[in-house]
Design an enzyme around this catalytic site. Structure first.
Site: not given
Ligand code: I6G
Length: 678
Positions: A116, A120, A228, A317, A411, A414
């Protein structure tokens, strides 16, 4: 209850169901069922009934999303099950090690993972009892967080009640609250206009919005929740896989990420990462990595936890989009139209996958807004292909010898006077083509690919030609063959490259009307506007003498552009340049003579995106236009067709979401051939 009162009560329940259904379609499924006006009408009707009968108020009524401020700020609440953190993998070998560890522990050859995107935003936990939302808590330190229920309720993608007849007795759903990029841009634009503090990035904007003490403020912020995982449940049999758990959350009315995927083995995980990394810039929200989870819950249970992270999950990351660096200097660049742009020279820093050493500071107001000084530590953000931005000055780290930035009085190239049009942020040099910088930039634009497309006349050569006084206007490019010796003396110019350059200058004389108008570099006249102007005015003479009123008649031309165009053609030196170019042999084919009413694509709007192999995008656009189509730069509900080549990004995604017909290169070539344009 009288029959009439009961009818009103039933009507209220029906309105709640209807409005929640509309809201689910809009905020979770991205498929609006009715126009906003219809939603508003039902909402007002419901509100009127509720005002008449406050004793009937239902917990899942959409009118209950924005409530009162909590009396004593946000209470601290312990999570039923801790909200853990995730281990990180920063490269492919680390991901392969993770997979190897898992396989060894499970004593198996291949493991199925659920992948997945990692949104952010800010993590939250939502508790539902008998299907009703009772509490929303921030992640906090993982063991306890703040009770922000009143703010959470204002987010329309958070169900107030689960969409099921048989909810678990208790379920805690975990997810991320985030702010889509578009909403973030709008919010910051508004803050800038009002002179308020801007947010550094969508994550901070989401987290900051959730911590507002007044839910009305949170309600006005464009926040979205994506579920999630299921953190805890009572009275319910959890599905066998994490993936099926997510599908269940979707059925209960949560938004789940439509890019999630089940894959087998480490290589498939890496492929998923590569694909998402490519797509990252064109997504409508920020993601900072990929989360991989062993998919089978039984196997997750077998693997358990180490310290405060599950052993069965890892986050890979993406390269950071924000980094810290120091401002070494601020320079002032003069653009083609004389705009003076401050540019920060940075201590080189690796951010967003590339090394960045410059960042635009846009204009004088932006320097003031950021309060930037030379020597300051700053946060630089580079997201997708967007030019790097300085989003924050770390004033607490300001070195003693930091120096204020002073905007020049004249400027820097110039020394001409500077001017600022009232109401505009841009400050411009008034030197016109007398200014070497403006001349160089105008020439670079004139020879660029979408303009006269003169191969071999690069930026460095243009700079030398101007510095040596060989080129003072675009017309001089066409007399360069008389200065062959001087060309041969230029840096990296041998006999062969000079011959090649002169040949491409000759070739460029045979151009197209719209390219010629674009090449002139009139303010605010980009490719699309040049096309619109040349489509409207068959002959150049008509365009040169058009009044602002006549120019406004052109598609997509407003009063500002009309003013720029008419001002440009009112300058004698511009007319002289145009005449000079025509005398030097610049020409284009006469417009095809089909009466407009017979053009087969008349009234249709096309957008062309991605990379094409047989023809360039510009050639395809020209041909579509010859057939009467309007070619636009962006996809909207008004687009009739998207021509999508390889690696088409956000425009393709948008066209798909709007159900707009899409043609690949082969299909568009077939159509153009059939209509006689090829
Ligand atoms: O911080 C997180 C973002 C997304 C997550 C996460 C996640 O799953 C898509 N899943 C877990 C199990 C944990 N933090 C602890």
């Amino acid at each position: 209850m009288s029959q009439e009162t009961d009818k009103l009560y039933q009507q209220m329940l029906a309105l709640i169901e209807q409005l929640n259904d509309y809201s689910y379609a809009y905020h979770v499924k991205d498929q609006p069922k009715v126009p906003d006006a219809e939603y508003d009408r039902c909402y007002l009707e419901l509100q009127a009934i509720e005002q008449q009968h406050p004793e009937w108020l239902q917990i899942n009524s959409p009118t209950q999303r924005v409530g009162e401020k909590p009396d004593n700020g946000f209470a601290n609440v312990a999570h039923t099950v801790p909200m853990l953190s995730l281990d990180n993998a920063f490269d492919n070998p680390a991901l392969e090690d993770f997979d190897q560890r898992i396989r060894k522990l499970l004593n198996t050859d291949k493991v199925q993972y659920c992948c997945e995107p990692k949104l952010d935003g800010a993590a939250i936990s939502l508790r539902y009892e008998d299907g009703v939302l009772v509490r929303g808590v921030t992640r906090g330190d993982g063991l306890s967080g703040e009770d922000i229920t009143s703010n959470i309720k204002t987010i329309h993608s958070v169900p107030l009640k689960l969409r099921t007849e048989n909810p678990p007795a208790v379920v805690e759903v975990r997810g991320e609250i985030y702010m889509p990029k578009e909403g973030f841009e709008k919010l910051n634009k508004l803050a800038l206009e009002k002179g308020e503090k801007m947010f550094v990035n969508p994550r901070n904007a989401a987290a900051g919005s959730l911590r507002q003490l007044d839910p009305k403020i949170t309600a006005a912020r464009p926040l979205v929740m994506c579920a999630y995982s299921i953190g805890y449940a009572e009275g319910w049999q959890q599905p066998a896989s994490h993936y099926d758990g997510l599908v269940q959350l979707g059925e209960w009315g949560f938004r789940i990420n439509d890019l999630m995927m089940q894959v087998e083995g480490a290589q498939a995980c890496i492929d998923y990462y590569d694909k998402l990394n490519e797509q990252r810039g064109s997504l409508s929200y920020d993601i900072d990595g990929i989360v991989y989870k062993v998919d089978q819950i039984a196997l997750q249970n077998q693997l358990g936890f180490i310290a405060r992270a599950p052993r069965w999950a890892i986050a890979r990351k993406f390269p950071a989009q924000e980094e810290m660096t120091q401002i070494e200097d601020v320079d002032f660049q003069v653009g083609r139209t004389g705009a003076i742009t401050p540019v920060a020279r940075l201590k080189p820093v690796f951010v967003g996958g590339v090394t960045v050493s410059n960042a635009t500071l846009h204009n004088k107001d932006e320097i003031a807004r950021l309060g930037i000084q030379v020597g300051d530590w700053v946060i630089v953000r580079r997201a997708g292909d967007v030019i790097p931005q300085i989003v924050q000055v770390l004033t607490e780290r300001r070195p003693e010898q930091a120096k204020a930035v002073s905007f020049p009085d004249a400027c820097p190239v110039c020394q001409s006077d500077l001017e600022q049009v009232e109401g505009e942020a841009v400050i411009r040099c008034t030197g016109g083509l007398v200014c070497g910088a403006q001349l160089k930039e105008s020439l670079k634009h004139f020879v660029s690919r979408k303009a006269l497309d003169i191969d071999g006349l690069g930026d460095k050569l243009i700079e030398q030609l101007v510095d040596q006084g060989l080129v003072k206007t675009p017309v001089d490019i066409f007399t360069l063959h008389e200065n062959k010796d001087s060309l041969l003396n230029m840096e990296r110019m041998g006999q062969k490259s000079v011959e090649k350059l002169l040949a491409s200058i000759d070739k460029a004389k045979h151009t197209q009307y719209n390219r010629f108008v674009y090449a002139l570099g009139i303010r605010e006249v980009g490719e699309a506007t040049a096309r619109a102007l040349t489509k409207h005015f068959d002959a150049l003479d008509e365009l040169l003498t058009a009044s602002p009123e006549a120019l406004i008649e052109v598609d997509d031309v407003g009063p500002v552009v009309a003013q720029h165009v008419s001002h440009f053609f009112a300058q004698t030196q511009n007319i002289d340049t145009i005449q000079g170019l025509l005398s030097a042999g610049v020409e284009w084919p006469k417009k095809q003579q089909l009466p407009e009413s017979e053009l087969p694509l008349l009234g249709k709007t096309y957008v062309v995106t991605g990379s094409l192999s047989r023809f360039s995008r510009d050639q395809v656009k020209d041909k579509l236009q010859q057939l009467g189509a309007k070619v636009s730069g962006s996809v909207s509900a008004k687009t009739d067709c998207l021509v999508a080549g390889e690696k088409a990004g956000s425009k393709l995604a948008k066209a798909q979401s709007l159900d707009i017909p899409i043609m690949d290169e082969e299909a568009v070539i077939a159509m153009l051939t059939e209509l006689g344009a090829i």
